[in-house]
Design a protein around this motif. Structure first.
Motif, PDB file in Angstrom:
ATOM      1  N   ASP A 116       5.697  -5.350   7.810  1.00  0.00           N
ATOM      2  CA  ASP A 116       3.911  -5.527   7.692  1.00  0.00           C
ATOM      3  C   ASP A 116       3.363  -6.239   7.673  1.00  0.00           C
ATOM      4  OD1 ASP A 116       2.057  -5.599   4.888  1.00  0.00           O
ATOM      5  OD2 ASP A 116       3.605  -4.963   3.433  1.00  0.00           O
TER       6      ASP A 116
ATOM      7  N   PRO B 110      -5.034  -2.421   3.053  1.00  0.00           N
ATOM      8  CA  PRO B 110      -4.133  -0.986   2.851  1.00  0.00           C
ATOM      9  C   PRO B 110      -5.744   0.143   2.025  1.00  0.00           C
ATOM     10  CG  PRO B 110      -3.751  -2.355   0.983  1.00  0.00           C
ATOM     11  CD  PRO B 110      -4.716  -3.529   2.001  1.00  0.00           C
TER      12      PRO B 110
ATOM     13  N   THR C 277      -0.262  -3.545   3.396  1.00  0.00           N
ATOM     14  CA  THR C 277       0.195  -3.067   2.060  1.00  0.00           C
ATOM     15  C   THR C 277      -0.333  -4.399   1.604  1.00  0.00           C
ATOM     16  OG1 THR C 277       2.309  -3.966   1.716  1.00  0.00           O
ATOM     17  CG2 THR C 277       1.886  -1.780   2.274  1.00  0.00           C
TER      18      THR C 277
ATOM     19  N   HIS D  17       0.849  -6.584  -0.172  1.00  0.00           N
ATOM     20  CA  HIS D  17       1.530  -6.420  -1.893  1.00  0.00           C
ATOM     21  C   HIS D  17       1.379  -7.535  -2.560  1.00  0.00           C
ATOM     22  CE1 HIS D  17       5.453  -5.038  -4.227  1.00  0.00           C
ATOM     23  NE2 HIS D  17       5.054  -6.885  -4.453  1.00  0.00           N
TER      24      HIS D  17
ATOM     25  N   SER E 245      -1.161  -3.196  -3.081  1.00  0.00           N
ATOM     26  CA  SER E 245      -0.953  -1.652  -2.865  1.00  0.00           C
ATOM     27  C   SER E 245       0.723  -2.344  -2.111  1.00  0.00           C
ATOM     28  CB  SER E 245      -1.310  -0.847  -1.343  1.00  0.00           C
ATOM     29  OG  SER E 245      -0.838   0.334  -1.086  1.00  0.00           O
TER      30      SER E 245
ATOM     31  N   HIS F 132       4.939   1.466   0.060  1.00  0.00           N
ATOM     32  CA  HIS F 132       3.567   2.390   1.021  1.00  0.00           C
ATOM     33  C   HIS F 132       3.169   2.098   2.618  1.00  0.00           C
ATOM     34  CE1 HIS F 132       1.950   2.989  -3.779  1.00  0.00           C
ATOM     35  NE2 HIS F 132       2.981   3.408  -3.614  1.00  0.00           N
ATOM     36  N   LEU F 133       4.195   1.141   3.112  1.00  0.00           N
ATOM     37  CA  LEU F 133       3.790   1.038   4.478  1.00  0.00           C
ATOM     38  C   LEU F 133       3.530   2.132   5.210  1.00  0.00           C
ATOM     39  CD1 LEU F 133       2.023  -1.271   6.194  1.00  0.00           C
ATOM     40  CD2 LEU F 133       5.082  -1.734   7.079  1.00  0.00           C
TER      41      LEU F 133
ATOM     42  N   GLU G 285       0.825   4.561   4.145  1.00  0.00           N
ATOM     43  CA  GLU G 285      -0.511   4.164   5.580  1.00  0.00           C
ATOM     44  C   GLU G 285      -0.607   4.885   6.344  1.00  0.00           C
ATOM     45  OE1 GLU G 285      -3.657   2.050   4.404  1.00  0.00           O
ATOM     46  OE2 GLU G 285      -2.211   2.200   2.331  1.00  0.00           O
TER      47      GLU G 285
END
Length: 365
Positions: free
Chosen positions: A62, A249, A281, A283, A286, A290-291, A294
């Protein structure tokens, strides 16, 4: 640490984008060898892991996250992303604010994310020095891959709102640009910008253009973060600026005006324009979980599988200057690996086992 062998897995080849059956040997935290699938192994049965039917990739990376810096489910007490009353944010290091027991680290391992680039919260016009960390460990020193990496800056409505609430400048885009230029002049005078990447968060087309203007003035190693409206600014004069994009994201709520053009087509626009890009993300904007999503959204937008998988692994490692350590399935690199039950860009795919430096940090029961 005794040697371990992963056999019968379909192993990702970053040079071709293909998966092929291979045997991977892990020892002392590293990939010690890559062998043909038919080789006879002189190892005890307990040290051989049969990954028949599974896909093996490097751990996902990420390239912009606040994991551990802005804790999940915690109010202001868990938000260590910026100092609102301090002008020279580059005096700080995000490594000093990361909480290694943030539950999100467990989530990261469970979804195949083994490395994260930690960046200050977007409220900071002038952010702290960034860091690159592994997503497991009991102390941040144990987790750190690069404890002090790049400089970060932020433009747009988020820092404007943060300072508006404090009734202090900068309150306009002009003021934000001035603050960034002032900080860069100071860093330049200290010789701190040499061979150091500069990350600038921008969503809107006008902010993106300003970021390029500033990057050109200071001849920066420039990385545009987010770049939501980059396709709208397609013909902006980039001059001699060499740059890449930490995109996304795109899987997040469009809760602000700056996000009204948020769309996975951003990934295809960058790909078709031959702009180097990776995925993020941010983070908890998001979730770190959820990476992989994507990447799946980029595939749906028309980006080739190889470009996506490399953007999530090899190219992300290159951007963060850790490709000599991780990001590929290659002999001599960290054994940061993920076994998937399906092709990793399938929306239904999930991580079955995750390894960081050869240690299993997650197993799907």
């Amino acid at each position: 640490m005794a040697a371990t062998a992963i056999i019968n897995a379909q192993v990702y080849q970053d040079s071709t984008g293909d998966f092929s059956r291979q045997t991977i040997l892990l020892e002392d935290g590293y990939i010690s060898d890559i062998l043909p699938p038919t080789v006879d192994l002189d190892l005890p049965e307990s040290s051989i892991m049969d990954a028949e039917g599974l896909y093996l990739t490097p751990g996902l990376i990420d390239t912009c996250s606040q994991i551990g810096l802005k804790e999940v489910g915690i109010r202001w007490e868990g938000h260590d992303g910026y100092e609102p009353d301090w002008e020279d944010g580059f005096d700080f290091n995000v490594i000093d604010g990361i909480y290694p027991f943030d539950k999100a680290f467990q989530d990261a391992a469970a979804f195949g994310v083994t490395t994260a680039h930690i960046v200050s919260s977007p409220e900071s016009v002038v952010g702290a020095k960034t860091a690159v960390i592994h997503t497991t460990g009991k102390t941040v020193d144990e987790m750190a891959v690069v404890p002090s990496f790049g400089f970060s800056f932020s433009m747009g409505d988020v820092p404007k709102n943060a300072y508006w609430e404090k009734t202090k400048t900068p309150l306009t885009r002009m003021g934000i640009a001035l603050r960034i230029r002032t900080a860069l002049k100071k860093l330049q005078s200290l010789g701190a910008l040499e061979d150091v990447p500069v990350f600038i968060r921008s969503h809107r087309a006008d902010d993106i253009a300003t970021a390029f203007r500033i990057a050109g003035e200071f001849k920066l190693q420039f990385v545009l973060v987010h770049g939501t409206e980059y396709p709208l600014a397609w013909n902006l004069p980039t001059g001699d600026v060499s740059f890449s994009v930490v995109a996304g994201p795109v899987f997040q709520a469009m809760e602000r005006g700056e996000l009204r053009h948020l769309n996975p087509s951003l990934y295809y626009a960058l790909y078709s324009g031959q702009i180097p890009f990776t995925f993020a993300t941010d983070h908890p904007v998001s979730s770190v979980t959820h990476l992989q999503k994507e990447g799946a959204l980029a595939l749906k937008a028309g980006v080739p599988e190889q470009v996506i998988l490399n953007g999530l692994t090899r190219d992300a490692a290159k951007l963060l200057k850790i490709d000599h350590l991780t990001g590929r399935v290659d002999k001599g690199l960290f054994a940061d690996l993920v076994l998937w039950n399906e092709h990793p860009l399938e929306l239904t795919a999930r991580a079955v086992r995750t390894f960081i430096k050869g240690k299993e940090v997650y197993r799907w029961e």
